[in-house]
Design an enzyme around this catalytic site. Structure first.
Site, PDB file in Angstrom:
ATOM      1  CE  LYS A   1      10.719 -13.066  37.984  1.00 24.39           C
ATOM      2  NZ  LYS A   1      12.043 -13.221  37.403  1.00 24.39           N
TER       3      LYS A   1
ATOM      4  CG  ASP B   1      13.407 -19.641  27.734  1.00 20.63           C
ATOM      5  OD1 ASP B   1      14.207 -18.795  27.300  1.00 20.63           O
ATOM      6  OD2 ASP B   1      13.185 -19.825  28.946  1.00 20.63           O
TER       7      ASP B   1
ATOM      8  CG  ASP C   1      10.036 -16.373  28.629  1.00 22.91           C
ATOM      9  OD1 ASP C   1      10.153 -17.586  28.429  1.00 22.91           O
ATOM     10  OD2 ASP C   1      10.376 -15.818  29.686  1.00 22.91           O
TER      11      ASP C   1
HETATM   12  P1  GTP Z   1      12.136 -22.487  34.659  1.00 23.87           P
HETATM   13  O1  GTP Z   1      12.695 -23.574  35.537  1.00 23.87           O
HETATM   14  O2  GTP Z   1      10.723 -22.786  34.276  1.00 23.87           O
HETATM   15  O3  GTP Z   1      12.341 -21.108  35.179  1.00 23.87           O
HETATM   16  O4  GTP Z   1      12.934 -22.549  33.239  1.00 23.87           O
HETATM   17  P2  GTP Z   1      14.509 -22.559  32.952  1.00 23.87           P
HETATM   18  O5  GTP Z   1      15.177 -23.564  33.796  1.00 23.87           O
HETATM   19  O6  GTP Z   1      14.691 -22.781  31.472  1.00 23.87           O
HETATM   20  O7  GTP Z   1      15.036 -21.145  33.389  1.00 23.87           O
HETATM   21  P3  GTP Z   1      15.004 -19.771  32.614  1.00 23.87           P
HETATM   22  O8  GTP Z   1      13.744 -19.666  31.839  1.00 23.87           O
HETATM   23  O9  GTP Z   1      15.331 -18.699  33.552  1.00 23.87           O
HETATM   24  O10 GTP Z   1      16.250 -19.931  31.618  1.00 23.87           O
HETATM   25  C1  GTP Z   1      16.531 -19.051  30.571  1.00 23.87           C
HETATM   26  C2  GTP Z   1      17.391 -19.786  29.555  1.00 23.87           C
HETATM   27  O11 GTP Z   1      18.634 -20.118  30.101  1.00 23.87           O
HETATM   28  C3  GTP Z   1      16.792 -21.092  29.072  1.00 23.87           C
HETATM   29  O12 GTP Z   1      17.100 -21.196  27.726  1.00 23.87           O
HETATM   30  C4  GTP Z   1      17.494 -22.155  29.875  1.00 23.87           C
HETATM   31  O13 GTP Z   1      17.619 -23.352  29.129  1.00 23.87           O
HETATM   32  C5  GTP Z   1      18.855 -21.525  30.074  1.00 23.87           C
HETATM   33  N1  GTP Z   1      19.465 -21.881  31.340  1.00 23.87           N
HETATM   34  C6  GTP Z   1      19.007 -21.575  32.595  1.00 23.87           C
HETATM   35  N2  GTP Z   1      19.849 -22.037  33.515  1.00 23.87           N
HETATM   36  C7  GTP Z   1      20.859 -22.638  32.864  1.00 23.87           C
HETATM   37  C8  GTP Z   1      22.051 -23.312  33.276  1.00 23.87           C
HETATM   38  O14 GTP Z   1      22.350 -23.466  34.466  1.00 23.87           O
HETATM   39  N3  GTP Z   1      22.865 -23.799  32.307  1.00 23.87           N
HETATM   40  C9  GTP Z   1      22.579 -23.669  30.984  1.00 23.87           C
HETATM   41  N4  GTP Z   1      23.430 -24.186  30.100  1.00 23.87           N
HETATM   42  N5  GTP Z   1      21.466 -23.052  30.546  1.00 23.87           N
HETATM   43  C10 GTP Z   1      20.626 -22.537  31.477  1.00 23.87           C
END
Ligand code: GTP
Length: 352
Positions: free
Chosen positions: A153, A102, A214
């Protein structure tokens, strides 16, 4: 590329479209990133996915259209940002980049690789400076770039630095030995801090002034488009009007800057813009006014409806005379009744 997150903060957009497939100027964000990887000379990309993975695999296939070799590994349950890497350990045979799915940035990956090689650490983390580090992970390092601590944070007035983890890492394979298998692990909250505490080979900070955002929430998603329109994030757009449908929209309707998809039908006395994107196959009826808004594919806006700073997902229908106020997010296939008012920052999902 980590693409397995649920993207909860971007709901209802992410109920049907996983975050990496959310479009920036009508192209999935992930495609823009993959093109950037290709330009940096990268050929093999592993995609740990899990949330709505079919939307990703069916669009990109094996990656040959982009000149890349893509491999998907689907997680049955989310393994977190480090667990996802441990899970693909067998496919990694040398130093590797990790990109959060992201992050939208102009970071030069080749320059980061050179920096990493010159330092010889176990990993290099891209950092950027922000005005307010409180929503992010602050990273403290010494003059030579050696990372000392991570502060997740921090309250704004107590933040030890304004440099934050920008979500791109270059890691030696050895880092994988620090990740326990078989459970969800966070790289930023567990693995990196543990590596620092151990006093093993150092992690280095690579701080740049690149464009960076982000795309985690609707506000950031809107801002990213504004930054592209204004050229702050250079994507090479024609300043006033761009997009494959720019020749087809009546000039009387355009308030620059706008980006127009294919096969849109726009009434000559509608108003489209400024800072507005129309996806493919949108219909904008007479008297409708759409400013500072992002419409995905197949959106219909009936006569005299007004949208201001709204995001509207594919195939949504905005009834005649409806008003969509600042910050509202309308989900796929949602129907907004004629004359309805969707209030500021409201989230509207279709009834299924
Ligand atoms: P929110 O639910 O809105 O916080 O978004 P998110 O689920 O994408 O979480 P976050 O922004 O913290 O994730 C950062 C990056 O890591 C993003 O590109 C997500 O797609 C990826 N990501 C987060 N958790 C996982 C996971 O369990 N597995 C994989 N493969 N990617 C993950």
């Amino acid at each position: 590329m980590l693409v397995g997150g649920e993207g909860t903060r971007l709901r209802p957009l992410t109920l049907e479209t996983p975050k990496p497939m959310v479009p920036i100027m009508n192209m999935p964000f992930l495609e823009r990133t993959l093109r950037r990887l290709k330009e940096a000379g990268i050929e093999d990309v592993l995609l740990p996915a899990g949330y709505l993975p079919d939307a990703i695999t069916s669009y990109f296939g094996d990656g040959s259209r982009l000149g890349l070799r893509l491999q998907y590994v689907i997680e049955e349950s989310p393994l977190g940002t480090a667990g996802a890497l441990k899970n693909i350990e067998r496919l990694i045979d040398g130093p590797f980049f990790v990109l959060n799915g992201d992050v939208f940035t102009s970071l030069d990956l080749r320059a980061m690789l050179e920096f990493h090689r010159s330092k010889g650490g176990i990993g290099t983390l891209h950092l950027i400076r922000v005005d307010d580090p409180s929503p992010f992970g602050a990273v403290v390092h010494d003059e030579d770039g050696r990372i000392q601590t991570f502060v997740e944070k921090p309250p704004r007035d107590q933040a030890p630095t304004n440099e934050i983890n920008a979500g791109t890492y270059l890691l030696e394979r050895e880092v994988l030995d620090w990740i326990p298998a078989g459970r969800a692990v966070s790289i930023e909250r567990e693995t990196f801090p543990e590596l620092i505490r151990s006093g093993e080979r150092p992690l280095y900070a690579y701080t740049t002034d690149d464009y960076w955002i982000d795309l985690g929430n609707p506000e950031a998603y809107m801002s990213a488009h504004r930054h592209v329109f204004d050229g702050v994030m250079p994507l090479g757009l024609t300043p006033e009007i761009d997009g494959p449908g720019r020749e087809t929209i009546p000039a009387s309707a355009v308030r620059p800057p706008v980006f127009v998809g294919r096969n849109c039908r726009v009434a000559p006395d509608a108003v489209v813009g400024p800072y507005t994107v129309l996806g493919d196959d949108c219909t904008i009826a007479t008297g409708a006014v759409i400013a500072d808004s992002l419409l995905w594919d197949g959106v219909v806006v009936e006569r005299d409806a007004q949208l201001s700073w709204a995001i509207v997902a594919s195939r949504a229908h905005i009834g005649a005379g409806a008003r969509i106020d600042h910050g509202a997010v309308i989900g796929h296939d949602a129907q907004i009744a004629p004359g309805a008012i969707v209030e500021e920052n409201a989230r509207v999902a279709a009834e299924r």
